[in-house]
Design an enzyme around this catalytic site. Structure first.
Site, PDB file in Angstrom:
ATOM      1  N   LYS A  22       0.837  -1.206   0.000  1.00 42.40           N
ATOM      2  CA  LYS A  22       0.000   0.000   0.000  1.00 42.40           C
ATOM      3  C   LYS A  22       0.867   1.249   0.000  1.00 42.40           C
ATOM      4  CE  LYS A  22      -1.728   1.659   4.027  1.00 42.40           C
ATOM      5  NZ  LYS A  22      -1.464   3.095   4.251  1.00 42.40           N
ATOM      6  N   ASN A  23       1.837   1.288   0.934  1.00 44.82           N
ATOM      7  CA  ASN A  23       2.603   2.529   1.082  1.00 44.82           C
ATOM      8  C   ASN A  23       3.511   2.800  -0.107  1.00 44.82           C
ATOM      9  OD1 ASN A  23       1.354   2.986   3.472  1.00 44.82           O
ATOM     10  ND2 ASN A  23       3.084   2.449   4.781  1.00 44.82           N
ATOM     11  N   CYS A 118      -4.468  13.411  12.714  1.00 48.11           N
ATOM     12  CA  CYS A 118      -4.700  11.994  12.447  1.00 48.11           C
ATOM     13  C   CYS A 118      -4.760  11.304  13.790  1.00 48.11           C
ATOM     14  CB  CYS A 118      -3.559  11.475  11.594  1.00 48.11           C
ATOM     15  SG  CYS A 118      -3.322   9.715  11.683  1.00 48.11           S
ATOM     16  N   ARG A 123       1.235  14.473  13.351  1.00 49.49           N
ATOM     17  CA  ARG A 123       1.699  14.226  11.987  1.00 49.49           C
ATOM     18  C   ARG A 123       1.694  15.468  11.095  1.00 49.49           C
ATOM     19  NH1 ARG A 123      -0.653   8.557   9.943  1.00 49.49           N
ATOM     20  NH2 ARG A 123       1.311   8.444   8.822  1.00 49.49           N
ATOM     21  N   ASP A 308       4.510   0.304  12.103  1.00 48.39           N
ATOM     22  CA  ASP A 308       3.280  -0.263  11.531  1.00 48.39           C
ATOM     23  C   ASP A 308       3.062  -1.734  11.923  1.00 48.39           C
ATOM     24  OD1 ASP A 308       2.700   2.129  10.384  1.00 48.39           O
ATOM     25  OD2 ASP A 308       3.104   1.538   8.319  1.00 48.39           O
ATOM     26  N   ARG A 400      -8.730   0.045   4.387  1.00 49.32           N
ATOM     27  CA  ARG A 400      -7.739   0.975   3.838  1.00 49.32           C
ATOM     28  C   ARG A 400      -6.439   0.248   3.501  1.00 49.32           C
ATOM     29  NH1 ARG A 400      -6.161   5.603   7.430  1.00 49.32           N
ATOM     30  NH2 ARG A 400      -4.844   5.792   5.612  1.00 49.32           N
TER      31      ARG A 400
HETATM   32  C1  UD1 Z   1       4.691   6.566   6.444  1.00 51.46           C
HETATM   33  C2  UD1 Z   1       3.734   5.426   6.242  1.00 51.46           C
HETATM   34  C3  UD1 Z   1       3.150   4.988   7.581  1.00 51.46           C
HETATM   35  C4  UD1 Z   1       4.265   4.682   8.572  1.00 51.46           C
HETATM   36  C5  UD1 Z   1       5.244   5.844   8.669  1.00 51.46           C
HETATM   37  C6  UD1 Z   1       6.454   5.556   9.534  1.00 51.46           C
HETATM   38  C7  UD1 Z   1       2.825   5.896   4.042  1.00 51.46           C
HETATM   39  C8  UD1 Z   1       1.635   6.252   3.237  1.00 51.46           C
HETATM   40  N1  UD1 Z   1       2.657   5.870   5.377  1.00 51.46           N
HETATM   41  O1  UD1 Z   1       3.935   7.657   6.957  1.00 51.46           O
HETATM   42  O2  UD1 Z   1       2.362   3.818   7.358  1.00 51.46           O
HETATM   43  O3  UD1 Z   1       3.691   4.460   9.852  1.00 51.46           O
HETATM   44  O4  UD1 Z   1       5.721   6.187   7.348  1.00 51.46           O
HETATM   45  O5  UD1 Z   1       7.109   4.419   9.076  1.00 51.46           O
HETATM   46  O6  UD1 Z   1       3.870   5.591   3.526  1.00 51.46           O
HETATM   47  N2  UD1 Z   1       6.923  14.216  10.790  1.00 51.46           N
HETATM   48  C9  UD1 Z   1       7.064  15.562  11.073  1.00 51.46           C
HETATM   49  N3  UD1 Z   1       6.951  16.456  10.040  1.00 51.46           N
HETATM   50  C10 UD1 Z   1       6.722  16.053   8.749  1.00 51.46           C
HETATM   51  C11 UD1 Z   1       6.591  14.680   8.479  1.00 51.46           C
HETATM   52  C12 UD1 Z   1       6.707  13.767   9.535  1.00 51.46           C
HETATM   53  O7  UD1 Z   1       7.275  15.955  12.207  1.00 51.46           O
HETATM   54  O8  UD1 Z   1       6.633  16.911   7.858  1.00 51.46           O
HETATM   55  C13 UD1 Z   1       7.034  13.234  11.898  1.00 51.46           C
HETATM   56  C14 UD1 Z   1       5.777  12.410  12.077  1.00 51.46           C
HETATM   57  O9  UD1 Z   1       4.826  13.072  12.893  1.00 51.46           O
HETATM   58  C15 UD1 Z   1       6.311  11.144  12.713  1.00 51.46           C
HETATM   59  C16 UD1 Z   1       7.696  10.995  12.047  1.00 51.46           C
HETATM   60  O10 UD1 Z   1       8.024  12.283  11.529  1.00 51.46           O
HETATM   61  O11 UD1 Z   1       6.494  11.349  14.095  1.00 51.46           O
HETATM   62  C17 UD1 Z   1       7.755   9.976  10.943  1.00 51.46           C
HETATM   63  O12 UD1 Z   1       6.700  10.208  10.030  1.00 51.46           O
HETATM   64  P1  UD1 Z   1       6.806   9.862   8.484  1.00 51.46           P
HETATM   65  O13 UD1 Z   1       7.954   8.931   8.254  1.00 51.46           O
HETATM   66  O14 UD1 Z   1       6.762  11.111   7.700  1.00 51.46           O
HETATM   67  O15 UD1 Z   1       5.475   9.068   8.228  1.00 51.46           O
HETATM   68  P2  UD1 Z   1       4.549   9.128   6.953  1.00 51.46           P
HETATM   69  O16 UD1 Z   1       5.370   9.312   5.731  1.00 51.46           O
HETATM   70  O17 UD1 Z   1       3.403  10.040   7.195  1.00 51.46           O
END
Ligand code: UD1
Length: 422
Positions: A22-23, A118, A123, A308, A400
Site C-alpha cells: 500500500k505505502n 490523524c 503528523r 506499523d 484501507r
Molecule cells: C509513512 C507510512 C506509515 C508509517 C510511517 C512511519 C505511508 C503512506 N505511510 O507515513 O504507514 O507508519 O511512514 O514508518 O507511507 N513528521 C514531522 N513532520 C513532517 C513529516 C513527519 O514531524 O513533515 C514526523 C511524524 O509526525 C512522525 C515521524 O516524523 O512522528 C515519521 O513520520 P513519516 O515517516 O513522515 O510518516 P509518513 O510518511 O506520514
C-alpha cells in the site's frame, strides 16, 4: 457499518499470498504526475486508500484505469488541467500530500490542502515543505492550503532532514528528478518503499543514487518518460500474517515474502520462539513448541522494527511468558489498541510512549472497536487466539490497508467472517 466476527481457537496451516505494498503504491501513483507519458503499475493492492489516490489524481486531470481486477493501474498525466488538491479528498488520506512535489516540479505551481491531524498523532507536514523550499519552492499557507510556486522551475539543493520522514523523503525525491542541477538528501528514509520509488523513477529516466542509504543524490533531468513497474511486496501485510501462526500455532507460508523486508521484525520473532524460514516461494513461519517468550520492542525507522507492526506484535505478546516492554518512538499516540486488548483480558500498562505487557495464559473474546488501520488488524489477530467470539467493529479502517482479509485468513483455517452493517 460492517464488522468482523472471529472465533478463536484452532491452529492455522496453509499459504497466504502477500499483496503489493500500500505505502509503495501510494507514492508510485503520484509519480505519474512527473511525466506526460503513461506509467503502469502492476502488483497493485486492492484497497480503499488506492481508490482515494485514484480519485485525487483524476481530480487533477490524470487518467487512471484499473485493470485485471485492480492489480494493474494504467495511468496517464497527459492533460493535467487542475493544480488544486481539494480538502475533501486530502482529508481522507495523509498520503495525498505526495502530489505536491511532482506537480510543482512539472508545472511550477500547485495548491494542496493540508492533511490535518490523524488519530495516531499530530503528523505535521513541515518537513515536506522545508525540503521543497530547499529546492527553491515559494510556499504560502492560506485558508488551510499550501500554495506552492517555482516560477523558474525547481533548482537542485541540499536537504538536511532533522528527523527521518518517509513521506517527506518521497515528496522531495520525486520533485528533485525534474529540478535543475543536483539535489542531495541527507538523513533520508531508507524504507524499501523509497527504494521501490527510486527504481520506478529510474525506469522513467531519472538519475538517482544512494536510495536505501541515508544520503540520496539526484541529478535533475529535463523530462521523464513512461514506464511499467511492479509494486514491491507489502512488508507490513507480510509481518501481520507472519504473526497469525505465531499467535495461533500451526505453519503458514507467506507467498512473495522476503527476509530482507522484515529483518528486525524476524529477530524479535526468533527471540519470542517463532521460526521463520525462507523458501523459494516466500517465508514459512511456525511456532516452536510451548508458550512464546516475552521480548522488548522499540519502533524505529527502517531497518529498525516498524511502527506499523507494533500493534500486531503487542497482540502476540499479550499471551507471552513474562513481561514485554514496547516503546513507540515514531508516533506519539499509537497505543489505542491497548484498551481494546485489555477488554479481551490482556494486562497492559501504558505510560507515554511505553507499553508494558504482562503475558496472560489466554485472551477472551469480546466486542472491540478498531481505532486505526494497524490497530484493527491487531484485534483480529488477538481474536484468533482468544477463547470464544470477538466482534471487531469499525472495520472500514481495515479496508484501507488489507485486501481480502477474511478470505486470506479463512484460507489457512481461521474462523472469521464479515458481518454486513445496516
Ligand atoms: C509513512 C507510512 C506509515 C508509517 C510511517 C512511519 C505511508 C503512506 N505511510 O507515513 O504507514 O507508519 O511512514 O514508518 O507511507 N513528521 C514531522 N513532520 C513532517 C513529516 C513527519 O514531524 O513533515 C514526523 C511524524 O509526525 C512522525 C515521524 O516524523 O512522528 C515519521 O513520520 P513519516 O515517516 O513522515 O510518516 P509518513 O510518511 O506520514
Amino acid at each position: 457499518m460492517d464488522s468482523i466476527l472471529v472465533s478463536g481457537g484452532g491452529e492455522l496451516n496453509g499459504q497466504i499470498p502477500i499483496a503489493g505494498a500500500k505505502n509503495a503504491c501510494l507514492t508510485l501513483m503520484p509519480a505519474t504526475l512527473l511525466s506526460e507519458e503513461p506509467l503502469t503499475l502492476t502488483n497493485a493492492p486492492r484497497l480503499s486508500d488506492i481508490k482515494t489516490m485514484t480519485e485525487l489524481l483524476q481530480s487533477l486531470g490524470a487518467e487512471v484505469t484499473s485493470l485485471q481486477d485492480g492489480q494493474v493501474l494504467a495511468m496517464s498525466s497527459h492533460d493535467i488541467n487542475n493544480h488544486t488538491a481539494d480538502y475533501d479528498i486530502v482529508r481522507k488520506m495523509r498520503a495525498s500530500i505526495l502530489v505536491l512535489g511532482p506537480m510543482l516540479a512539472r508545472d511550477g505551481h500547485a495548491v494542496v490542502s493540508l492533511p490535518g491531524g490523524c488519530a495516531i498523532g499530530a503528523r505535521p507536514v513541515d518537513l515536506h515543505l522545508k525540503a521543497l523550499e530547499a529546492l527553491g519552492a515559494e510556499l504560502e499557507l492560506k485558508d488551510g492550503y499550501v500554495h506552492a510556486k517555482a516560477p523558474g522551475g525547481l533548482k537542485g539543493g541540499t536537504v538536511d532532514f532533522p528527523l527521518v520522514s518517509v513521506g517527506a523523503t518521497e515528496n522531495v525525491l520525486m520533485a528533485a528528478t525534474l529540478a535543475k542541477g543536483t539535489t542531495v538528501i541527507n538523513n533520508a528514509a531508507r524504507e524499501p518503499e523509497i527504494v521501490d520509488l527510486a527504481d520506478c523513477l529510474r525506469k522513467m529516466g531519472a538519475q538517482i543514487d544512494g536510495d536505501g542509504t541515508s544520503t540520496i543524490t539526484v541529478q535533475g533531468v529535463d523530462r521523464l518518460h513512461g514506464a511499467t513497474h511492479p509494486v514491491v511486496t507489502d512488508r507490513i501485510e507480510l509481518g501481520t500474517y507472519m504473526l497469525a501462526p505465531a499467535i495461533c500455532g500451526g505453519e503458514v507460508e507467506l507467498l512473495g515474502g522476503r527476509l530482507n523486508l522484515v529483518g528486525a521484525f524476524c529477530e524479535k520473532l526468533d527471540a519470542a520462539g517463532i521460526s521463520v524460514e525462507e523458501t523459494d516461494k516466500g517465508l514459512k513461519v511456525a511456532r516452536r513448541n510451548g508458550r512464546i517468550s516475552a521480548v522488548d520492542v522499540v519502533t524505529e525507522p527502517f531497518p529498525g522494527f516498524p511502527t506499523d507492526l507494533q500493534a500486531q506484535m503487542m497482540a502476540l505478546l499479550c499471551t507471552a511468558n513474562g513481561t514485554s516492554v514496547l516503546e513507540e518512538k515514531i508516533f506519539e499516540n499509537r497505543f489505542m489498541h491497548a484498551p481494546e486488548l485489555i477488554r479481551m483480558g490482556a494486562q497492559i500498562d501504558v505510560h507515554g510512549g511505553t507499553a508494558t505487557v504482562t503475558g496472560v495464559d489466554r485472551l477472551k473474546g469480546a466486542p472491540v472497536m478498531a481505532t486505526d488501520l494497524r490497530a484493527s488488524v491487531s484485534l483480529i489477530l488477538a481474536g484468533l487466539a482468544a477463547e470464544g467470539e470477538t466482534v471487531v467493529s469499525r472495520v472500514y479502517h481495515l479496508d484501507r490497508g488489507y485486501e481480502h482479509v477474511v478470505g486470506k485468513l479463512s484460507g489457512v483455517g481461521a474462523k472469521i467472517e464479515r458481518i454486513k452493517g445496516q
